[in-house]
Design an enzyme around this catalytic site. Structure first.
Site, PDB file in Angstrom:
ATOM      1  N   CYS A   3      29.392  36.676   4.168  1.00  0.00           N
ATOM      2  CA  CYS A   3      29.881  37.688   3.228  1.00  0.00           C
ATOM      3  C   CYS A   3      29.982  37.090   1.836  1.00  0.00           C
ATOM      4  O   CYS A   3      30.677  36.084   1.633  1.00  0.00           O
ATOM      5  CB  CYS A   3      31.240  38.216   3.683  1.00  0.00           C
ATOM      6  SG  CYS A   3      32.059  39.225   2.436  1.00  0.00           S
ATOM      7  N   CYS A   6      33.580  36.824   0.517  1.00  0.00           N
ATOM      8  CA  CYS A   6      34.330  35.779   1.231  1.00  0.00           C
ATOM      9  C   CYS A   6      33.967  34.415   0.658  1.00  0.00           C
ATOM     10  O   CYS A   6      34.835  33.551   0.459  1.00  0.00           O
ATOM     11  CB  CYS A   6      34.024  35.809   2.728  1.00  0.00           C
ATOM     12  SG  CYS A   6      34.863  37.106   3.660  1.00  0.00           S
ATOM     13  N   ASN A  85      34.643  51.586  -4.086  1.00  0.00           N
ATOM     14  CA  ASN A  85      33.589  52.290  -3.368  1.00  0.00           C
ATOM     15  C   ASN A  85      33.663  51.937  -1.891  1.00  0.00           C
ATOM     16  O   ASN A  85      33.861  50.769  -1.542  1.00  0.00           O
ATOM     17  CB  ASN A  85      32.219  51.899  -3.933  1.00  0.00           C
ATOM     18  CG  ASN A  85      32.064  52.337  -5.376  1.00  0.00           C
ATOM     19  OD1 ASN A  85      32.462  53.440  -5.746  1.00  0.00           O
ATOM     20  ND2 ASN A  85      31.498  51.468  -6.207  1.00  0.00           N
ATOM     21  N   HIS A  98      36.912  45.747  -2.360  1.00  0.00           N
ATOM     22  CA  HIS A  98      37.176  45.274  -3.723  1.00  0.00           C
ATOM     23  C   HIS A  98      37.562  46.440  -4.595  1.00  0.00           C
ATOM     24  O   HIS A  98      37.134  47.583  -4.367  1.00  0.00           O
ATOM     25  CB  HIS A  98      35.949  44.542  -4.301  1.00  0.00           C
ATOM     26  CG  HIS A  98      34.666  45.291  -4.219  1.00  0.00           C
ATOM     27  ND1 HIS A  98      33.935  45.381  -3.053  1.00  0.00           N
ATOM     28  CD2 HIS A  98      33.985  46.009  -5.137  1.00  0.00           C
ATOM     29  CE1 HIS A  98      32.846  46.105  -3.268  1.00  0.00           C
ATOM     30  NE2 HIS A  98      32.859  46.510  -4.535  1.00  0.00           N
ATOM     31  N   HIS A 100      37.433  47.619  -8.478  1.00  0.00           N
ATOM     32  CA  HIS A 100      36.919  47.414  -9.823  1.00  0.00           C
ATOM     33  C   HIS A 100      38.025  47.796 -10.810  1.00  0.00           C
ATOM     34  O   HIS A 100      38.598  48.889 -10.716  1.00  0.00           O
ATOM     35  CB  HIS A 100      35.733  48.339 -10.105  1.00  0.00           C
ATOM     36  CG  HIS A 100      34.542  48.165  -9.207  1.00  0.00           C
ATOM     37  ND1 HIS A 100      33.388  47.534  -9.627  1.00  0.00           N
ATOM     38  CD2 HIS A 100      34.306  48.562  -7.935  1.00  0.00           C
ATOM     39  CE1 HIS A 100      32.484  47.560  -8.651  1.00  0.00           C
ATOM     40  NE2 HIS A 100      33.017  48.176  -7.611  1.00  0.00           N
TER      41      HIS A 100
HETATM   42  P1  AMP Z   1      30.140  47.933  -5.212  1.00  0.00           P
HETATM   43  O1  AMP Z   1      28.818  48.515  -5.621  1.00  0.00           O
HETATM   44  O2  AMP Z   1      31.320  48.845  -5.405  1.00  0.00           O
HETATM   45  O3  AMP Z   1      30.060  47.353  -3.816  1.00  0.00           O
HETATM   46  O4  AMP Z   1      30.427  46.746  -6.211  1.00  0.00           O
HETATM   47  C1  AMP Z   1      29.932  45.461  -6.047  1.00  0.00           C
HETATM   48  C2  AMP Z   1      30.015  44.788  -7.370  1.00  0.00           C
HETATM   49  O5  AMP Z   1      29.855  43.404  -7.186  1.00  0.00           O
HETATM   50  C3  AMP Z   1      28.953  45.231  -8.376  1.00  0.00           C
HETATM   51  O6  AMP Z   1      29.578  45.773  -9.535  1.00  0.00           O
HETATM   52  C4  AMP Z   1      28.186  43.943  -8.665  1.00  0.00           C
HETATM   53  O7  AMP Z   1      27.781  43.840 -10.003  1.00  0.00           O
HETATM   54  C5  AMP Z   1      29.204  42.892  -8.289  1.00  0.00           C
HETATM   55  N1  AMP Z   1      28.656  41.603  -7.896  1.00  0.00           N
HETATM   56  C6  AMP Z   1      27.640  41.373  -7.020  1.00  0.00           C
HETATM   57  N2  AMP Z   1      27.442  40.049  -6.879  1.00  0.00           N
HETATM   58  C7  AMP Z   1      28.350  39.436  -7.677  1.00  0.00           C
HETATM   59  C8  AMP Z   1      28.642  38.069  -7.971  1.00  0.00           C
HETATM   60  N3  AMP Z   1      27.963  37.046  -7.402  1.00  0.00           N
HETATM   61  N4  AMP Z   1      29.636  37.811  -8.846  1.00  0.00           N
HETATM   62  C9  AMP Z   1      30.320  38.821  -9.433  1.00  0.00           C
HETATM   63  N5  AMP Z   1      30.101  40.122  -9.185  1.00  0.00           N
HETATM   64  C10 AMP Z   1      29.120  40.429  -8.323  1.00  0.00           C
END
Ligand code: AMP
Length: 112
Positions: A3, A6, A85, A98, A100
């Site tokens: 993950c 994680c 989401n 998570h 945002h």
């Molecule tokens: P969601 O689409 O709600 O699952 O949001 C996932 C978020 O994680 C997106 O806004 C991505 O830009 C962000 N994301 C993906 N990989 C990383 C990473 N390595 N570091 C920071 N943010 C990330």
């Protein structure tokens, strides 16, 4: 478990850390959609809001207790939006719960 979040919480994948305690990790989104775009996660793996129940709801409450402090530390002074989401129709792309935090600009009333 393979993950991404994680691994970020464990420090195995680098991130721009904003806040950490024994239960919670917060870091900047890699593709920010607002001047402030911070993600707050439980360190413990929970896939999405659909898995919140009475065994983990105290952890979710703890996240929401910390969000004002995290938002303030990121320089948000005029309000912010919290989005989580959950699942395919919500376009969740990382299956680790998570929140945002989006701020630093006026947002529209449209949420989807
Ligand atoms: P969601 O689409 O709600 O699952 O949001 C996932 C978020 O994680 C997106 O806004 C991505 O830009 C962000 N994301 C993906 N990989 C990383 C990473 N390595 N570091 C920071 N943010 C990330």
């Amino acid at each position: 478990m393979d993950c991404l979040f994680c691994k970020i919480a464990a420090g195995e994948i680098p991130s721009t850390k904003v806040y950490e305690d024994e239960l919670i990790f917060a870091f900047r989104d890699i593709a920010p959609q607002a001047p402030v775009h911070t993600l707050v996660i439980p360190k413990r793996h929970i896939a999405c809001a659909d898995e919140i129940d009475d065994t983990n709801s105290a952890l979710i409450a703890r996240i929401f207790e910390k969000i004002p402090q995290i938002a303030k530390s990121e320089g948000v002074t005029n309000g912010y939006r919290i989005i989580s989401n959950c699942g395919a129709d919500a376009a969740q792309s990382v299956p680790h719960l998570h929140f945002h935090i989006l701020g630093g600009k006026p947002m529209t009333e449209t949420m989807c």
